[in-house]
Design a protein around this motif. Sequence first.
Motif, PDB file in Angstrom:
ATOM      1  N   ARG A   2      17.794   4.255  -0.568  1.00  0.00           N
ATOM      2  CA  ARG A   2      18.740   3.201  -0.930  1.00  0.00           C
ATOM      3  C   ARG A   2      17.940   2.004  -1.468  1.00  0.00           C
ATOM      4  NH1 ARG A   2      21.476   1.903   4.236  1.00  0.00           N
ATOM      5  NH2 ARG A   2      19.571   2.668   5.140  1.00  0.00           N
ATOM      6  N   LYS A   3      17.584   2.082  -2.742  1.00  0.00           N
ATOM      7  CA  LYS A   3      16.658   1.118  -3.347  1.00  0.00           C
ATOM      8  C   LYS A   3      17.141  -0.319  -3.272  1.00  0.00           C
ATOM      9  CE  LYS A   3      14.908   4.552  -6.473  1.00  0.00           C
ATOM     10  NZ  LYS A   3      14.952   5.114  -7.787  1.00  0.00           N
ATOM     11  N   GLU A   4      18.364  -0.566  -3.695  1.00  0.00           N
ATOM     12  CA  GLU A   4      18.854  -1.955  -3.729  1.00  0.00           C
ATOM     13  C   GLU A   4      18.974  -2.541  -2.321  1.00  0.00           C
ATOM     14  OE1 GLU A   4      19.076  -3.976  -6.365  1.00  0.00           O
ATOM     15  OE2 GLU A   4      18.203  -2.286  -7.431  1.00  0.00           O
ATOM     16  N   ASP A  28       5.776  -3.528  -4.902  1.00  0.00           N
ATOM     17  CA  ASP A  28       4.815  -2.490  -4.528  1.00  0.00           C
ATOM     18  C   ASP A  28       5.441  -1.467  -3.577  1.00  0.00           C
ATOM     19  OD1 ASP A  28       2.841  -3.662  -6.086  1.00  0.00           O
ATOM     20  OD2 ASP A  28       1.831  -4.630  -4.389  1.00  0.00           O
ATOM     21  N   ALA A  29       6.150  -1.950  -2.558  1.00  0.00           N
ATOM     22  CA  ALA A  29       6.780  -1.043  -1.587  1.00  0.00           C
ATOM     23  C   ALA A  29       7.813  -0.154  -2.261  1.00  0.00           C
ATOM     24  CB  ALA A  29       7.420  -1.844  -0.450  1.00  0.00           C
ATOM     25  N   LEU A  30       8.643  -0.738  -3.118  1.00  0.00           N
ATOM     26  CA  LEU A  30       9.652   0.041  -3.838  1.00  0.00           C
ATOM     27  C   LEU A  30       9.001   1.092  -4.737  1.00  0.00           C
ATOM     28  CD1 LEU A  30      12.086  -2.851  -4.758  1.00  0.00           C
ATOM     29  CD2 LEU A  30      12.614  -0.913  -3.273  1.00  0.00           C
ATOM     30  N   SER A  31       7.979   0.675  -5.448  1.00  0.00           N
ATOM     31  CA  SER A  31       7.279   1.584  -6.351  1.00  0.00           C
ATOM     32  C   SER A  31       6.628   2.736  -5.601  1.00  0.00           C
ATOM     33  CB  SER A  31       6.227   0.800  -7.141  1.00  0.00           C
ATOM     34  OG  SER A  31       5.459   1.657  -7.941  1.00  0.00           O
ATOM     35  N   ARG A  32       5.996   2.423  -4.482  1.00  0.00           N
ATOM     36  CA  ARG A  32       5.319   3.468  -3.699  1.00  0.00           C
ATOM     37  C   ARG A  32       6.315   4.451  -3.101  1.00  0.00           C
ATOM     38  NH1 ARG A  32       1.442  -1.198  -1.603  1.00  0.00           N
ATOM     39  NH2 ARG A  32      -0.157  -0.986  -3.208  1.00  0.00           N
ATOM     40  N   CYS A  33       7.423   3.960  -2.588  1.00  0.00           N
ATOM     41  CA  CYS A  33       8.437   4.858  -2.029  1.00  0.00           C
ATOM     42  C   CYS A  33       9.029   5.737  -3.127  1.00  0.00           C
ATOM     43  CB  CYS A  33       9.528   4.062  -1.328  1.00  0.00           C
ATOM     44  SG  CYS A  33       9.007   3.345   0.252  1.00  0.00           S
ATOM     45  N   TYR A  86      -8.452   7.197   0.489  1.00  0.00           N
ATOM     46  CA  TYR A  86      -8.194   6.688   1.837  1.00  0.00           C
ATOM     47  C   TYR A  86      -7.275   5.463   1.767  1.00  0.00           C
ATOM     48  CZ  TYR A  86      -8.987   4.728   6.468  1.00  0.00           C
ATOM     49  OH  TYR A  86      -8.803   4.206   7.715  1.00  0.00           O
ATOM     50  N   ASN A  87      -7.624   4.507   0.927  1.00  0.00           N
ATOM     51  CA  ASN A  87      -6.801   3.297   0.790  1.00  0.00           C
ATOM     52  C   ASN A  87      -5.477   3.597   0.094  1.00  0.00           C
ATOM     53  OD1 ASN A  87      -8.573   1.543   2.101  1.00  0.00           O
ATOM     54  ND2 ASN A  87      -9.743   1.209   0.247  1.00  0.00           N
ATOM     55  N   GLY A  88      -5.516   4.452  -0.910  1.00  0.00           N
ATOM     56  CA  GLY A  88      -4.295   4.793  -1.629  1.00  0.00           C
ATOM     57  C   GLY A  88      -3.269   5.480  -0.743  1.00  0.00           C
ATOM     58  N   MET A  89      -3.722   6.425   0.040  1.00  0.00           N
ATOM     59  CA  MET A  89      -2.817   7.125   0.950  1.00  0.00           C
ATOM     60  C   MET A  89      -2.297   6.182   2.030  1.00  0.00           C
ATOM     61  SD  MET A  89      -2.302  10.240  -0.055  1.00  0.00           S
ATOM     62  CE  MET A  89      -1.717  11.057   1.417  1.00  0.00           C
ATOM     63  N   ALA A  90      -3.157   5.281   2.506  1.00  0.00           N
ATOM     64  CA  ALA A  90      -2.726   4.302   3.516  1.00  0.00           C
ATOM     65  C   ALA A  90      -1.629   3.407   2.954  1.00  0.00           C
ATOM     66  CB  ALA A  90      -3.914   3.471   3.989  1.00  0.00           C
ATOM     67  N   SER A  91      -1.750   3.024   1.689  1.00  0.00           N
ATOM     68  CA  SER A  91      -0.730   2.187   1.057  1.00  0.00           C
ATOM     69  C   SER A  91       0.597   2.932   0.933  1.00  0.00           C
ATOM     70  CB  SER A  91      -1.194   1.736  -0.327  1.00  0.00           C
ATOM     71  OG  SER A  91      -2.304   0.894  -0.226  1.00  0.00           O
ATOM     72  N   LEU A  92       0.541   4.188   0.549  1.00  0.00           N
ATOM     73  CA  LEU A  92       1.761   4.985   0.442  1.00  0.00           C
ATOM     74  C   LEU A  92       2.409   5.166   1.813  1.00  0.00           C
ATOM     75  CD1 LEU A  92       0.623   7.758  -2.068  1.00  0.00           C
ATOM     76  CD2 LEU A  92       2.088   5.789  -2.542  1.00  0.00           C
ATOM     77  N   ARG A  93       1.600   5.476   2.797  1.00  0.00           N
ATOM     78  CA  ARG A  93       2.115   5.690   4.153  1.00  0.00           C
ATOM     79  C   ARG A  93       2.738   4.412   4.707  1.00  0.00           C
ATOM     80  NH1 ARG A  93       0.501   6.532   9.728  1.00  0.00           N
ATOM     81  NH2 ARG A  93       1.283   8.561  10.401  1.00  0.00           N
ATOM     82  N   SER A  94       2.090   3.287   4.452  1.00  0.00           N
ATOM     83  CA  SER A  94       2.601   1.999   4.915  1.00  0.00           C
ATOM     84  C   SER A  94       3.968   1.692   4.295  1.00  0.00           C
ATOM     85  CB  SER A  94       1.601   0.898   4.566  1.00  0.00           C
ATOM     86  OG  SER A  94       2.081  -0.352   4.951  1.00  0.00           O
ATOM     87  N   ALA A  95       4.131   1.998   3.017  1.00  0.00           N
ATOM     88  CA  ALA A  95       5.414   1.760   2.349  1.00  0.00           C
ATOM     89  C   ALA A  95       6.510   2.621   2.970  1.00  0.00           C
ATOM     90  CB  ALA A  95       5.287   2.043   0.857  1.00  0.00           C
TER      91      ALA A  95
END
Length: 107
Positions: A2-4, A28-33, A86-95
């Motif tokens: 549910r983006k909006e 960033d969070a929206l883009s990663r999800c 490592y950092n990229g996956m952490a960012s995706l997981r965090s989102a």
Amino acid sequence: MRKEAFKLWLETYGKHGVEPMSKRPIDDALSRCNRIEKGLAVDLDIEYEQDRGESILALLEYTKDDKNVGKEAPKGLFFKQGADLYNGMASLRSAVKKYFEFYTATK
């Protein structure tokens, strides 16, 4: 996803669930999800409903040991050559964790 509604929630409660996030972290969070949903062909709402998101979070887990042995990212997720997985996956997981926080708060 549910983006909006997620965006509105981040604008209001996104930082620690009690205060607004600024525009860049929201984008960033929206883009990663969105990247995860498209790359892995999943819907984060369905993932949460199935097992509270545990399986998708486990798939996105990437440890320093994984990095040291050169483990690749899950099929469907792509990173620029030379990117720090490592950092990229952490960012995706965090989102995704943030999305699940939103999902729980608005269910």
